[in-house]
Design a protein around this motif. Structure first.
Motif, PDB file in Angstrom:
ATOM      1  N   GLU A   4       0.961  -1.126   0.026  1.00 36.20           N
ATOM      2  CA  GLU A   4      -0.097   0.016  -0.048  1.00 36.20           C
ATOM      3  C   GLU A   4       0.822   1.067  -0.016  1.00 36.20           C
ATOM      4  O   GLU A   4       0.462   2.259  -0.530  1.00 36.20           O
TER       5      GLU A   4
ATOM      6  N   HIS B 244      -8.340  12.167  -4.400  1.00 41.70           N
ATOM      7  CA  HIS B 244      -7.010  12.539  -3.631  1.00 41.70           C
ATOM      8  C   HIS B 244      -5.874  12.715  -4.555  1.00 41.70           C
ATOM      9  O   HIS B 244      -5.033  11.659  -4.994  1.00 41.70           O
TER      10      HIS B 244
ATOM     11  N   GLY C  75      -2.440   8.064  -0.788  1.00 45.94           N
ATOM     12  CA  GLY C  75      -2.830   6.951  -1.709  1.00 45.94           C
ATOM     13  C   GLY C  75      -2.086   7.164  -2.951  1.00 45.94           C
ATOM     14  O   GLY C  75      -1.134   7.944  -3.140  1.00 45.94           O
TER      15      GLY C  75
ATOM     16  N   GLY D  52      -9.407   9.914 -10.779  1.00 44.01           N
ATOM     17  CA  GLY D  52      -8.045   8.861 -10.301  1.00 44.01           C
ATOM     18  C   GLY D  52      -7.723   8.210 -11.674  1.00 44.01           C
ATOM     19  O   GLY D  52      -8.050   8.455 -12.776  1.00 44.01           O
TER      20      GLY D  52
ATOM     21  N   GLU E  38      -5.883   7.792  -6.730  1.00 39.04           N
ATOM     22  CA  GLU E  38      -7.285   7.714  -6.117  1.00 39.04           C
ATOM     23  C   GLU E  38      -8.166   8.822  -6.443  1.00 39.04           C
ATOM     24  O   GLU E  38      -7.618  10.045  -6.571  1.00 39.04           O
TER      25      GLU E  38
END
Length: 297
Positions: A52, A279, A273, A245, A276
């Motif tokens: 991640e 974001h 992230g 995204g 995304e």
């Protein structure tokens, strides 16, 4: 991007445990310790942190230093291994002896303090980090913006002085202090870098680039109002990315150039992230730090 969004070994030998590459800083998950040693075939792609927290230029395509000769990889072989030329961040050549990158590339993510990168070099003219094309130029000194704030991500810029001038090699100009036109919402930009292609430690060995639109400051402030996701500050930051995204910079791309109209407009800095929706990536706004950078060029 953590919280913030980055010698081939004998096949019989285990890989050494190296620190995680400083990626684009993220505000959702901290970079954890590296996985235990892996066989050499995996090492050729470089050490990585958790899936991640370690990804790459997302949604991009292959790019080359023949078309973008000012794109630079920063290297520390003792710290990050030989498989990918020791790459840990991106940068841009702005004069024959100066390279501009992100200040956080020289900070310990977990402790928030300045660290050394042993045998620091700028890798110039090398598309494929597994090869030997181009040059590995020693770095003589590192200047970090005197008002850089690690916790707030403000003034995230550093200037490296090369020990060997790259005379005759094309450089990229900086957006000037206070300019606003390159940051008009919807303006198309390009971002370049090397990084993890899958989020599982599978770093791209070759240079990648992606087109992204500049995003309105108000939109970015809404995406990053503070707290866990971080706070956007238009005085020193700019956002870029697709509304839905899918296209973005990420881990391993830190310090890489955001280019608008053939000039350096930003540096990969931080975000939540990677690629995304809601974001977008956050970049150092070169138009806010250009005077400080020029003072050391």
């Amino acid at each position: 991007m953590p919280n913030p969004d980055r010698a081939d070994l004998p096949t019989a030998a285990p890989t050494p445990v190296c620190p995680a590459r400083p990626g684009r800083r993220r505000h959702r998950a901290a970079v954890l310790a590296l996985l235990a040693a892996l066989p050499a075939p995996l090492v050729a792609l470089g050490p990585a942190g958790p899936a991640e927290a370690q990804r790459r230029i997302v949604g991009g395509v292959a790019a080359g230093t023949s078309d973008h000769p000012w794109v630079v990889a920063l290297s520390s072989r003792p710290q990050f291994g030989n498989g990918r030329s020791g790459q840990f961040c991106g940068a841009a050549l702005v004069t024959p002896t100066k390279v501009v990158t992100a200040a956080h590339c020289f900070y310990d993510e977990s402790k928030g303090r300045r660290v050394d990168r042993p045998e620091l070099k700028a890798v110039i003219g090398r598309d494929d980090l597994r090869g030997s094309a181009g040059y590995e130029v020693p770095v003589q000194s590192v200047w970090i913006h005197p008002d850089y704030a690690f916790a707030a991500n403000m003034n995230d810029v550093a200037v490296l002085t090369l020990a060997e001038p790259q005379t005759g090699r094309p450089v990229i100009d900086l957006v000037g202090q206070g300019e606003t036109e390159p940051y008009v919402p919807g303006t198309r930009a390009q971002v370049f870098g090397w990084g993890d292609t899958t989020g599982t430690g599978n770093y791209s060995p070759t240079l990648r680039g992606v087109d992204v639109p500049i995003i309105a400051d108000q939109t970015c402030a809404h995406a990053y109002p503070g707290g866990q996701d971080g706070r956007f500050d238009a005085r020193g930051m700019v956002c870029a990315g697709e509304e839905k995204g899918g296209r973005d910079a990420c881990q391993g791309d830190s310090g890489g150039p955001l280019v608008v109209g053939g000039r350096l407009a930003g540096l990969v800095s931080w975000g939540t992230g990677c690629a995304e929706a809601a974001h977008p990536g956050v970049y150092t706004r070169i138009g806010a730090v250009s005077d400080a950078v020029h003072s050391v060029l």
